[in-house]
Design a protein around this motif. Structure first.
Motif, PDB file in Angstrom:
ATOM      1  N   UNK A 271      -9.784  91.035 -21.498  1.00  0.00           N
ATOM      2  CA  UNK A 271      -9.464  89.920 -22.396  1.00  0.00           C
ATOM      3  C   UNK A 271      -9.958  90.196 -23.817  1.00  0.00           C
ATOM      4  N   UNK A 272     -11.163  90.781 -23.929  1.00  0.00           N
ATOM      5  CA  UNK A 272     -11.690  91.108 -25.260  1.00  0.00           C
ATOM      6  C   UNK A 272     -10.815  92.170 -25.931  1.00  0.00           C
ATOM      7  N   UNK A 273     -10.347  93.141 -25.145  1.00  0.00           N
ATOM      8  CA  UNK A 273      -9.483  94.184 -25.713  1.00  0.00           C
ATOM      9  C   UNK A 273      -8.150  93.599 -26.176  1.00  0.00           C
ATOM     10  N   UNK A 274      -7.615  92.651 -25.425  1.00  0.00           N
ATOM     11  CA  UNK A 274      -6.357  92.012 -25.833  1.00  0.00           C
ATOM     12  C   UNK A 274      -6.570  91.196 -27.097  1.00  0.00           C
ATOM     13  N   UNK A 275      -7.637  90.399 -27.111  1.00  0.00           N
ATOM     14  CA  UNK A 275      -7.882  89.527 -28.265  1.00  0.00           C
ATOM     15  C   UNK A 275      -8.051  90.343 -29.541  1.00  0.00           C
ATOM     16  N   UNK A 276      -8.812  91.437 -29.470  1.00  0.00           N
ATOM     17  CA  UNK A 276      -9.079  92.260 -30.663  1.00  0.00           C
ATOM     18  C   UNK A 276      -8.136  93.469 -30.732  1.00  0.00           C
ATOM     19  N   UNK A 277      -6.950  93.350 -30.135  1.00  0.00           N
ATOM     20  CA  UNK A 277      -5.996  94.457 -30.080  1.00  0.00           C
ATOM     21  C   UNK A 277      -5.634  95.039 -31.441  1.00  0.00           C
ATOM     22  N   UNK A 278      -5.667  94.202 -32.476  1.00  0.00           N
ATOM     23  CA  UNK A 278      -5.337  94.674 -33.824  1.00  0.00           C
ATOM     24  C   UNK A 278      -6.301  95.763 -34.284  1.00  0.00           C
ATOM     25  N   UNK A 279      -7.499  95.790 -33.707  1.00  0.00           N
ATOM     26  CA  UNK A 279      -8.508  96.782 -34.105  1.00  0.00           C
ATOM     27  C   UNK A 279      -8.557  97.982 -33.147  1.00  0.00           C
ATOM     28  N   UNK A 280      -7.527  98.140 -32.297  1.00  0.00           N
ATOM     29  CA  UNK A 280      -7.552  99.157 -31.231  1.00  0.00           C
ATOM     30  C   UNK A 280      -7.865 100.560 -31.756  1.00  0.00           C
ATOM     31  N   UNK A 281      -7.349 100.882 -32.944  1.00  0.00           N
ATOM     32  CA  UNK A 281      -7.521 102.246 -33.477  1.00  0.00           C
ATOM     33  C   UNK A 281      -8.817 102.425 -34.261  1.00  0.00           C
ATOM     34  N   UNK A 282      -9.571 101.368 -34.454  1.00  0.00           N
ATOM     35  CA  UNK A 282     -10.788 101.462 -35.284  1.00  0.00           C
ATOM     36  C   UNK A 282     -11.933 102.111 -34.490  1.00  0.00           C
ATOM     37  N   UNK A 283     -12.820 102.816 -35.173  1.00  0.00           N
ATOM     38  CA  UNK A 283     -13.897 103.528 -34.460  1.00  0.00           C
ATOM     39  C   UNK A 283     -14.852 102.601 -33.711  1.00  0.00           C
TER      40      UNK A 283
END
Ligand code: ATP
Ligand code: MG
Length: 140
Positions: free
Chosen positions: A46-58
Motif C-alpha cells: 500500500x505504501x508503494x502504491x501511494x508513493x508510486x510517483x517516487x518509484x524511481x527516486x533513490x
C-alpha cells in the motif's frame, strides 16, 4: 479563495511519539477542519502504491519501508486554499530548511522521517483522498 480538501498523513515517526493531538492542533489553529480521519497500518504494498510517483527516486525503498513501519493517521483537511495552507503549516520537506513554527521544524526528525504528508495539488489531493476514503466518510 475556494474551499478545498487535501489529504494529510501523520507519519510513523509522529504516531510513535504520540504527537497526533499536537499536530492536529496546528491544523485547527490554522483554520483547517479535520473532516475525516482514521488510524491505519499500511502494508508495504500500500505504501508503494501511494508513493508510486517516487518509484524511481533513490529514497523510495527507505520511504516506503518507513511508511509501513508503524501506524499512520490519514485525514482529510478542508478549508480556504487548504492545499497550499496545509503545506505552509507543514513546512519544507527537510526540517533543516523548514520555517520556524511549522510542524516539520518543530517535530520532524529528518528529511525522511518528517512527521507529515500533504497533497501537492488539486489532482493529487482528489486521487489521494479517494485512495483512503469513500465519499460516505467525508462529512464536511
Ligand atoms: P510529502 O509528499 O510526504 O508531503 P513533500 O511533498 O514535502 O512530502 P516529496 O518530494 O513529495 O516531499 O517527498 C516525499 C517524501 O519522501 C518526503 O516527505 C520524505 O518523507 C521522503 N523524502 C524526500 N526526499 C528524501 C531524501 N532525500 N531522503 C529520504 N527521504 C526523502
Ligand atoms: Mg510530496
Amino acid at each position: 479563495m475556494a474551499i478545498e480538501r487535501t489529504l494529510s498523513i501523520i507519519k510513523p515517526d509522529a504516531t510513535r511519539r504520540n504527537l497526533t493531538g499536537r499536530i492536529n492542533a496546528r491544523f485547527e489553529e490554522a483554520g483547517l477542519r479535520i473532516i475525516a480521519q482514521k488510524r491505519v497500518w499500511l502494508t508495504l504494498g500500500q505504501a508503494q502504491t501511494f508513493y508510486g510517483v517516487h518509484r524511481a527516486r533513490p529514497f523510495f525503498a527507505e520511504l516506503t519501508a518507513f511508511m509501513a513501519s508503524a501506524p499512520v493517521v490519514v485525514q482529510v483537511l478542508e478549508g480556504e486554499g487548504a492545499i497550499a495552507k496545509n503545506r505552509d503549516v507543514m513546512g519544507a520537506t527537510n526540517p533543516a530548511n523548514a520555517a520556524p513554527g511549522t510542524i516539520r521544524k518543530d517535530f520532524a526528525l529528518s528529511v525522511g522521517e518528517n512527521s507529515v504528508h500533504g497533497s501537492d495539488g488539486p489532482e493529487t489531493a482528489a486521487d489521494e483522498i479517494a485512495f483512503f476514503f469513500s465519499g460516505l466518510e467525508l462529512v464536511g
